[in-house]
Design a protein around this motif. Structure first.
Motif, PDB file in Angstrom:
ATOM      1  N   UNK A 109       0.834  -1.206   0.000  1.00  0.00           N
ATOM      2  CA  UNK A 109       0.000   0.000   0.000  1.00  0.00           C
ATOM      3  C   UNK A 109       0.867   1.253   0.000  1.00  0.00           C
ATOM      4  N   UNK A 110       1.916   1.230   0.850  1.00  0.00           N
ATOM      5  CA  UNK A 110       2.798   2.399   0.957  1.00  0.00           C
ATOM      6  C   UNK A 110       3.517   2.660  -0.367  1.00  0.00           C
ATOM      7  N   UNK A 111       4.035   1.593  -0.971  1.00  0.00           N
ATOM      8  CA  UNK A 111       4.760   1.750  -2.240  1.00  0.00           C
ATOM      9  C   UNK A 111       3.840   2.349  -3.296  1.00  0.00           C
ATOM     10  N   UNK A 112       2.574   1.918  -3.268  1.00  0.00           N
ATOM     11  CA  UNK A 112       1.617   2.405  -4.262  1.00  0.00           C
ATOM     12  C   UNK A 112       1.307   3.888  -4.050  1.00  0.00           C
ATOM     13  N   UNK A 113       1.089   4.246  -2.776  1.00  0.00           N
ATOM     14  CA  UNK A 113       0.778   5.650  -2.466  1.00  0.00           C
ATOM     15  C   UNK A 113       1.937   6.559  -2.896  1.00  0.00           C
ATOM     16  N   UNK A 114       3.167   6.147  -2.559  1.00  0.00           N
ATOM     17  CA  UNK A 114       4.310   6.995  -2.895  1.00  0.00           C
ATOM     18  C   UNK A 114       4.642   6.955  -4.382  1.00  0.00           C
TER      19      UNK A 114
END
Ligand code: PHE
Length: 346
Positions: A109-114
Motif C-alpha cells: 500500500x505504501x509503495x503504491x501511495x508513494x
C-alpha cells in the motif's frame, strides 16, 4: 447347428462367452472340427458337395466370432471412457487459501501511495557497516544517539575495517541512494530493521519505511504536504490532522516529529476525525526533518546546491493503527487464527 452358433455369438456379451462358443464350434471337440474330420471318410462325390459347405460354415463362425469380439472390446472401451470422464461441472473441493501478510500488504500500500507521488522504491542491505548506518548519518563513533539503537553487532569487521551490524533503521539507504544515483532524488525504502529490544510493542526485528527527497529549493512545506497527502491516502480519510513537533535526529536539521490525531470509537483509537483538536489525543507516527548538510555531503552532494527532506516510520505500527491490532509480536507468530481474525487468511 450353424444358425444356432451364429445366434449364440450374436447374443454373447462377454469375451469369455465368445471364447466358450469358439471352443464348442472350432475347438478340438467342437462340432465344426468334428464335421471336418468326417471329410476323410467321404467318397469323392460326397466330399465335393459337403466340403465347401463345411468350410463355409467354419468361415462364417470364424468371422462372426472376430466380429463379436471386436464389438465387445469397443463396448468395454466406451464404458471405461464414460466412467473416467472428468465432470467439469462438479464443484471443486475447498482448499485452504493463503493470503498476503498484513505487513507485506501495508508495504505494498505504501509503495503504491508513494509511487503516485513520483517516488521510486530503493533498497539496501540488512547487514550494514557502521559507516552507512551511523557515521554518514552524522552519528560519529562517540555520538550518544548510537546508544538509543541497541545495535546487534557482528564479531568481525569488514575489509575496510568497518564494524558490521544489523541495520538499526532504513536511513542508511539515504546514503546509498545518494551515492549510487546522485540528485535529484525521490525514493522510499521499505525493509527490515533490527534492534535488541522485545516487549508487547517492540520486536527485535521490525519494519520501517524511509523516504528521501533531494532537489533544489526543497523546504519544510514540501515535507508537510507530502506527509499529509501520504497519511490521508494511507488511512483512507480526509479528516486526518497532523501535529508537527520540533525534535532531534542527528541526520536531520531541523527535525520534526509528526503526530496524528485520533478519536475514541467504542474505546478504540481511530486515526482521524474530531476536528483540529481531536478528542482522543495525539499519536506519534513519523520521524522526519530537513536532511542535515553533513548527510548530503556524506552522500557525495554539495549541500549549497541540493536540499532535501527525509522521513522514517514503522510499517508494523502503521499496520496496527490501520487495522486495529494491539500486539506487535502477533505479527511474527504466523498464527493462522490471528491472521484470519483480521481478514488476512481464509
Ligand atoms: N531513522 C529514524 C528512526 O529510526 C527515523 C527518521 C528517518 C527520522 C528519517 C528522520 C528522518 O527512528
Amino acid at each position: 447347428q450353424l444358425d444356432q452358433t451364429l445366434a449364440a455369438i450374436a447374443a454373447a456379451d462377454t469375451l469369455d462367452a465368445v471364447e466358450a462358443i469358439r471352443v464348442a464350434a472350432l475347438g478340438k471337440q467342437g462340432w465344426v472340427s468334428a464335421l471336418l474330420k468326417t471329410l476323410g471318410q467321404m467318397s469323392p462325390e460326397e466330399r465335393q458337395s459337403e466340403g465347401p459347405r463345411i468350410h463355409a460354415a467354419r468361415e462364417a463362425v470364424t468371422a462372426a466370432l472376430a466380429d463379436r469380439r471386436a464389438g465387445i472390446e469397443a463396448a468395454v472401451l466406451d464404458a471405461r471412457l464414460a466412467a473416467e470422464t472428468v465432470d467439469l461441472s462438479l464443484p471443486a473441493p475447498a482448499l485452504p487459501k493463503g493470503s498476503v501478510h498484513p505487513v507485506s500488504q501495508v508495504m505494498d500500500e505504501l509503495a503504491e501511495i508513494f509511487a503516485d507521488m513520483g517516488f521510486a522504491v530503493a533498497s539496501g542491505p540488512e547487514i550494514e557497516d557502521d559507516w552507512h548506518n551511523f557515521t554518514a548519518l552524522n552519528m560519529p563513533e562517540t555520538h550518544p544517539a548510537r546508544a538509543m539503537h541497541d545495535t546487534f553487532y557482528f564479531p568481525d569487521r569488514d575489509a575496510q575495517g568497518r564494524s558490521m551490524l544489523l541495520r538499526t533503521h532504513t536511513s542508511p539507504v539515504q546514503i546509498r541512494s545518494m551515492l549510487a544515483q546522485g540528485a535529484p532524488l525521490r525514493i522510499i525504502a521499505p525493509g527490515r530493521v533490527y534492534r535488541s529490544d522485545s516487549d508487547a510493542t517492540h520486536t527485535p526485528m521490525f519494519h520501517q519505511i524511509e523516504g528521501l527527497v533531494i532537489d533544489k529549493g526543497i523546504h519544510l512545506g514540501h515535507l508537510k504536504w507530502t506527509l499529509e497527502t501520504f497519511l490521508k491516502a494511507f488511512f483512507e480519510r480526509d479528516d486526518i490532522v497532523l501535529r508537527l513537533r520540533p525534535s532531534y535526529f542527528p541526520f536531520t536539521e531541523p527535525s520534526v516529529e509528526v503526530d496524528v490525531g485520533y478519536t475514541l470509537v467504542n474505546g478504540k483509537r481511530v486515526i482521524g476525525g474530531g476536528g483540529d483538536v481531536p478528542d482522543g489525543g495525539w499519536m506519534e507516527v513519523l520521524g522526519s526533518g530537513m536532511v542535515n548538510r553533513r548527510v548530503i555531503e556524506a552522500g557525495g552532494l554539495d549541500p549549497d546546491e541540493w536540499q532535501g527532506f527525509a522521513f522514517g516510520t514503522g510499517v508494523d505500527r502503521l499496520a496496527m493503527l490501520k487495522y486495529g491490532m494491539d500486539d506487535l509480536r502477533a505479527f511474527f507468530d504466523g498464527d493462522i487464527r490471528w491472521l484470519s481474525h483480521y481478514g488476512f487468511a481464509a
